[in-house]
Enzyme design. Structure first.
Site, short mmCIF file in Angstrom:
data_model
loop_
_atom_site.label_atom_id
_atom_site.label_comp_id
_atom_site.label_asym_id
_atom_site.label_seq_id
_atom_site.Cartn_x
_atom_site.Cartn_y
_atom_site.Cartn_z
N GLY A 130 0.75 -1.11 0.05
CA GLY A 130 0.27 -0.45 0.03
C GLY A 130 0.63 1.44 -0.36
O GLY A 130 -0.19 2.08 0.05
N ASP A 141 6.77 7.73 -2.89
CA ASP A 141 6.88 6.32 -2.43
C ASP A 141 7.96 5.46 -2.36
O ASP A 141 7.70 3.91 -3.31
CB ASP A 141 5.72 5.55 -3.26
CG ASP A 141 5.57 5.14 -4.62
OD1 ASP A 141 6.87 5.93 -5.10
OD2 ASP A 141 4.72 4.77 -5.16
N GLU A 199 2.51 -10.31 -11.67
CA GLU A 199 2.97 -10.46 -10.11
C GLU A 199 2.26 -11.40 -9.73
O GLU A 199 1.81 -11.48 -8.42
CB GLU A 199 2.30 -9.23 -9.59
CG GLU A 199 2.98 -7.88 -9.92
CD GLU A 199 2.34 -6.73 -8.95
OE1 GLU A 199 3.30 -5.47 -8.66
OE2 GLU A 199 1.07 -6.60 -8.42
#
Length: 210
Positions: A15, A85, A146
């Site tokens: 996240g 991030d 992924e």
């Protein structure tokens, strides 16, 4: 805001980008997001790690360096805070997991030359979640390349991150993100914002979300 450069890190699917977006909006901050989708070696790496790990990691390092150097060394008159991030050191951490011994030593030499040219964050927010939760998040976001990431790989990344943070004694907010929802639960974002209002000594400072 006591911290002008805030970096968010954590395992795949935890996240990071979601929290970075939420914090940047609430803080009216400049936002730096990793441009992972532009790496042409990423889908190939998940199919054949041994063959594509080295070019994958070199590409990531070059792109991250260019992005951080261009943005962080350019004055922003409209934003006093920057939220990213990713931590540039993630290059070295993933390379340690993905590369063989000789390739890693070569990679580390290049990393050490580049790393010293960049600004370092004032504080790191590290999001930690169980591998089962990571796999759930990975499936939800439906990035095709992924979907077959094995649990063992995620465990290795997790251990490498936590070991690095403890060894280097970074100023870190260590967040239990097991139940994190930074999109629909504003209280979770509020907890992080409240924590960022305080001064911390170097080391790990643990935060639990309600």
């Amino acid at each position: 805001m006591k911290y002008k450069f805030i970096t968010i890190e954590g395992n795949i699917g935890v996240g990071k980008t979601t929290l970075a977006n939420a914090l940047s909006k609430r803080l009216d901050a400049r936002l730096i997001l990793e441009e992972f989708a532009d790496n042409p070696f990423l889908p190939k790496f998940y199919e054949n790690p041994g063959q594509y790990a080295f070019p994958l990691e070199l590409f990531f390092m070059a792109e991250r360096y260019k992005q951080l150097k261009d943005l962080l060394h350019t004055e922003d008159l409209f934003h006093s805070v920057t939220v990213s991030d990713y931590l540039f050191t993630k290059c070295l951490l993933f390379a340690k997991v993905n590369l063989g011994e000789q390739e890693f030593h070569l990679y580390q030499k290049l990393f050490d030359i580049i790393h010293q040219q960049l600004l370092h964050p004032d504080i790191l927010i590290y999001l930690h979640a169980p591998v089962k939760k990571l796999q759930e998040n990975i499936k939800k976001r439906q990035r095709q390349f992924e979907q077959a990431i094995p649990d063992d790989y995620l465990f290795s990344i997790q251990e490498t991150y936590t070991s690095y943070i403890k060894q280097h004694n970074l100023k870190t907010l260590f967040v239990d993100a097991s139940n994190a929802d930074f999109i629909d639960n504003e209280k979770h974002v509020d907890v992080i914002l409240d924590a960022l209002q305080r001064k911390y000594p170097v080391g790990q400072h643990y935060i639990t979300l309600p």
